[in-house]
Design a protein around this motif. Sequence first.
Motif, PDB file in Angstrom:
ATOM      1  N   ALA A  43      15.105 -15.092  60.269  1.00  0.00           N
ATOM      2  CA  ALA A  43      14.917 -16.412  59.664  1.00  0.00           C
ATOM      3  C   ALA A  43      13.477 -16.890  59.832  1.00  0.00           C
ATOM      4  O   ALA A  43      12.676 -16.284  60.531  1.00  0.00           O
ATOM      5  N   LYS A  44      13.171 -18.019  59.175  1.00  0.00           N
ATOM      6  CA  LYS A  44      11.835 -18.615  59.285  1.00  0.00           C
ATOM      7  C   LYS A  44      11.690 -19.431  60.565  1.00  0.00           C
ATOM      8  O   LYS A  44      10.590 -19.565  61.082  1.00  0.00           O
ATOM      9  N   THR A  45      12.801 -19.988  61.066  1.00  0.00           N
ATOM     10  CA  THR A  45      12.772 -20.758  62.315  1.00  0.00           C
ATOM     11  C   THR A  45      13.987 -20.369  63.154  1.00  0.00           C
ATOM     12  O   THR A  45      14.968 -19.829  62.639  1.00  0.00           O
ATOM     13  N   GLU A  46      13.924 -20.695  64.436  1.00  0.00           N
ATOM     14  CA  GLU A  46      15.051 -20.377  65.321  1.00  0.00           C
ATOM     15  C   GLU A  46      16.305 -21.142  64.905  1.00  0.00           C
ATOM     16  O   GLU A  46      17.410 -20.624  64.975  1.00  0.00           O
ATOM     17  N   GLN A  47      16.142 -22.382  64.458  1.00  0.00           N
ATOM     18  CA  GLN A  47      17.296 -23.193  64.071  1.00  0.00           C
ATOM     19  C   GLN A  47      18.005 -22.611  62.838  1.00  0.00           C
ATOM     20  O   GLN A  47      19.206 -22.793  62.680  1.00  0.00           O
ATOM     21  N   GLN A  48      17.270 -21.950  61.957  1.00  0.00           N
ATOM     22  CA  GLN A  48      17.858 -21.369  60.749  1.00  0.00           C
ATOM     23  C   GLN A  48      18.406 -19.966  60.976  1.00  0.00           C
ATOM     24  O   GLN A  48      19.080 -19.424  60.112  1.00  0.00           O
ATOM     25  N   ALA A  49      18.143 -19.385  62.144  1.00  0.00           N
ATOM     26  CA  ALA A  49      18.517 -17.991  62.401  1.00  0.00           C
ATOM     27  C   ALA A  49      20.029 -17.829  62.472  1.00  0.00           C
ATOM     28  O   ALA A  49      20.731 -18.610  63.115  1.00  0.00           O
ATOM     29  N   LYS A  50      20.507 -16.797  61.792  1.00  0.00           N
ATOM     30  CA  LYS A  50      21.924 -16.471  61.789  1.00  0.00           C
ATOM     31  C   LYS A  50      22.223 -15.613  63.023  1.00  0.00           C
ATOM     32  O   LYS A  50      21.473 -14.703  63.351  1.00  0.00           O
ATOM     33  N   HIS A  51      23.325 -15.908  63.699  1.00  0.00           N
ATOM     34  CA  HIS A  51      23.715 -15.162  64.891  1.00  0.00           C
ATOM     35  C   HIS A  51      24.482 -13.901  64.492  1.00  0.00           C
ATOM     36  O   HIS A  51      25.348 -13.943  63.618  1.00  0.00           O
ATOM     37  N   HIS A  52      24.140 -12.791  65.132  1.00  0.00           N
ATOM     38  CA  HIS A  52      24.802 -11.503  64.901  1.00  0.00           C
ATOM     39  C   HIS A  52      25.329 -10.996  66.231  1.00  0.00           C
ATOM     40  O   HIS A  52      24.693 -11.193  67.267  1.00  0.00           O
ATOM     41  N   GLU A  53      26.455 -10.323  66.192  1.00  0.00           N
ATOM     42  CA  GLU A  53      26.957  -9.701  67.418  1.00  0.00           C
ATOM     43  C   GLU A  53      26.352  -8.311  67.535  1.00  0.00           C
ATOM     44  O   GLU A  53      26.370  -7.543  66.566  1.00  0.00           O
ATOM     45  N   ILE A  54      25.789  -8.012  68.697  1.00  0.00           N
ATOM     46  CA  ILE A  54      25.305  -6.656  68.944  1.00  0.00           C
ATOM     47  C   ILE A  54      26.016  -6.121  70.176  1.00  0.00           C
ATOM     48  O   ILE A  54      26.352  -6.860  71.111  1.00  0.00           O
ATOM     49  N   HIS A  65      27.996  -3.742  76.584  1.00  0.00           N
ATOM     50  CA  HIS A  65      27.526  -5.116  76.757  1.00  0.00           C
ATOM     51  C   HIS A  65      27.489  -5.776  75.377  1.00  0.00           C
ATOM     52  O   HIS A  65      26.895  -5.229  74.442  1.00  0.00           O
ATOM     53  N   ILE A  66      28.109  -6.945  75.258  1.00  0.00           N
ATOM     54  CA  ILE A  66      28.230  -7.627  73.970  1.00  0.00           C
ATOM     55  C   ILE A  66      27.404  -8.908  74.001  1.00  0.00           C
ATOM     56  O   ILE A  66      27.519  -9.720  74.929  1.00  0.00           O
ATOM     57  N   TYR A  67      26.559  -9.072  72.974  1.00  0.00           N
ATOM     58  CA  TYR A  67      25.660 -10.224  72.890  1.00  0.00           C
ATOM     59  C   TYR A  67      25.726 -10.858  71.510  1.00  0.00           C
ATOM     60  O   TYR A  67      25.964 -10.178  70.508  1.00  0.00           O
ATOM     61  N   ASP A  68      25.489 -12.174  71.446  1.00  0.00           N
ATOM     62  CA  ASP A  68      25.118 -12.851  70.207  1.00  0.00           C
ATOM     63  C   ASP A  68      23.606 -12.767  70.164  1.00  0.00           C
ATOM     64  O   ASP A  68      22.936 -13.057  71.160  1.00  0.00           O
ATOM     65  N   ALA A  69      23.055 -12.369  69.022  1.00  0.00           N
ATOM     66  CA  ALA A  69      21.607 -12.205  68.903  1.00  0.00           C
ATOM     67  C   ALA A  69      21.116 -12.872  67.635  1.00  0.00           C
ATOM     68  O   ALA A  69      21.821 -12.905  66.629  1.00  0.00           O
ATOM     69  N   TRP A  70      19.909 -13.434  67.700  1.00  0.00           N
ATOM     70  CA  TRP A  70      19.284 -14.024  66.519  1.00  0.00           C
ATOM     71  C   TRP A  70      17.783 -13.846  66.616  1.00  0.00           C
ATOM     72  O   TRP A  70      17.228 -13.737  67.693  1.00  0.00           O
ATOM     73  N   ALA A  71      17.138 -13.791  65.449  1.00  0.00           N
ATOM     74  CA  ALA A  71      15.694 -13.551  65.411  1.00  0.00           C
ATOM     75  C   ALA A  71      15.044 -14.432  64.354  1.00  0.00           C
ATOM     76  O   ALA A  71      15.679 -14.822  63.372  1.00  0.00           O
ATOM     77  N   TRP A  72      13.759 -14.723  64.581  1.00  0.00           N
ATOM     78  CA  TRP A  72      13.001 -15.565  63.657  1.00  0.00           C
ATOM     79  C   TRP A  72      11.538 -15.170  63.696  1.00  0.00           C
ATOM     80  O   TRP A  72      11.069 -14.563  64.646  1.00  0.00           O
ATOM     81  N   LYS A  73      10.829 -15.516  62.632  1.00  0.00           N
ATOM     82  CA  LYS A  73       9.389 -15.262  62.541  1.00  0.00           C
ATOM     83  C   LYS A  73       8.631 -16.415  63.179  1.00  0.00           C
ATOM     84  O   LYS A  73       9.041 -17.561  63.104  1.00  0.00           O
ATOM     85  N   SER A  74       7.508 -16.092  63.787  1.00  0.00           N
ATOM     86  CA  SER A  74       6.686 -17.093  64.443  1.00  0.00           C
ATOM     87  C   SER A  74       5.221 -16.715  64.281  1.00  0.00           C
ATOM     88  O   SER A  74       4.901 -15.539  64.108  1.00  0.00           O
ATOM     89  N   ASP A  75       4.344 -17.705  64.330  1.00  0.00           N
ATOM     90  CA  ASP A  75       2.916 -17.419  64.298  1.00  0.00           C
ATOM     91  C   ASP A  75       2.500 -16.816  65.634  1.00  0.00           C
ATOM     92  O   ASP A  75       3.006 -17.195  66.691  1.00  0.00           O
ATOM     93  N   SER A  76       1.573 -15.883  65.580  1.00  0.00           N
ATOM     94  CA  SER A  76       1.031 -15.297  66.800  1.00  0.00           C
ATOM     95  C   SER A  76       0.249 -16.354  67.568  1.00  0.00           C
ATOM     96  O   SER A  76      -0.277 -17.300  66.979  1.00  0.00           O
ATOM     97  N   PRO A  77       0.137 -16.203  68.886  1.00  0.00           N
ATOM     98  CA  PRO A  77      -0.646 -17.177  69.655  1.00  0.00           C
ATOM     99  C   PRO A  77      -2.125 -17.140  69.276  1.00  0.00           C
ATOM    100  O   PRO A  77      -2.623 -16.142  68.772  1.00  0.00           O
ATOM    101  N   ASP A  78      -2.819 -18.238  69.523  1.00  0.00           N
ATOM    102  CA  ASP A  78      -4.245 -18.328  69.180  1.00  0.00           C
ATOM    103  C   ASP A  78      -5.087 -17.307  69.935  1.00  0.00           C
ATOM    104  O   ASP A  78      -6.091 -16.825  69.410  1.00  0.00           O
ATOM    105  N   ASP A  79      -4.691 -16.967  71.143  1.00  0.00           N
ATOM    106  CA  ASP A  79      -5.473 -16.019  71.947  1.00  0.00           C
ATOM    107  C   ASP A  79      -4.960 -14.576  71.822  1.00  0.00           C
ATOM    108  O   ASP A  79      -5.121 -13.769  72.720  1.00  0.00           O
ATOM    109  N   LYS A  80      -4.370 -14.261  70.678  1.00  0.00           N
ATOM    110  CA  LYS A  80      -3.794 -12.933  70.464  1.00  0.00           C
ATOM    111  C   LYS A  80      -4.882 -11.860  70.445  1.00  0.00           C
ATOM    112  O   LYS A  80      -6.019 -12.122  70.058  1.00  0.00           O
ATOM    113  N   PRO A  81      -4.518 -10.630  70.830  1.00  0.00           N
ATOM    114  CA  PRO A  81      -5.480  -9.531  70.733  1.00  0.00           C
ATOM    115  C   PRO A  81      -5.711  -9.153  69.264  1.00  0.00           C
ATOM    116  O   PRO A  81      -4.907  -9.489  68.384  1.00  0.00           O
ATOM    117  N   ASP A  82      -6.779  -8.435  68.983  1.00  0.00           N
ATOM    118  CA  ASP A  82      -7.141  -8.074  67.609  1.00  0.00           C
ATOM    119  C   ASP A  82      -6.060  -7.257  66.898  1.00  0.00           C
ATOM    120  O   ASP A  82      -5.879  -7.381  65.688  1.00  0.00           O
TER     121      ASP A  82
END
Length: 103
Positions: A43-54, A65-82
């Motif tokens: 998803a674009k944000t954590e709040q919009q992320a759909k939960h999946h069972e893994i 081991h059973i988990y609910d998992a979700w993922a989202w895109k985020s901007d890299s930190p300002d001090d990120k490596p090249d």
Amino acid sequence: MAREDGKRNFALRDVDGNETSVFSGNTPRQAALKAARRLEDVAKTEQQAKHHEIRLREKGTDKVHIYDAWAWKSDSPDDKPDWMPGNITEANVSKKGIEHLQS
């Protein structure tokens, strides 16, 4: 079973019980976070992320081991490596429980 460096291997299981990938980590949660970052539905944000069972089977054991998992895109930190891209995938997991496989 732990390796010399203390890491354990966990196989990602699909709904049919096929093991498609292996993730390593010191804890099951660490491996689950790695697996969650590779979810197809990011998803674009954590709040919009759909939960999946893994499900992660610990290699050498009958534990799944059973988990609910979700993922989202985020901007890299300002001090990120090249080498780091401008957008990164972040993830979170919540443990649902452990099952034991029947032999």
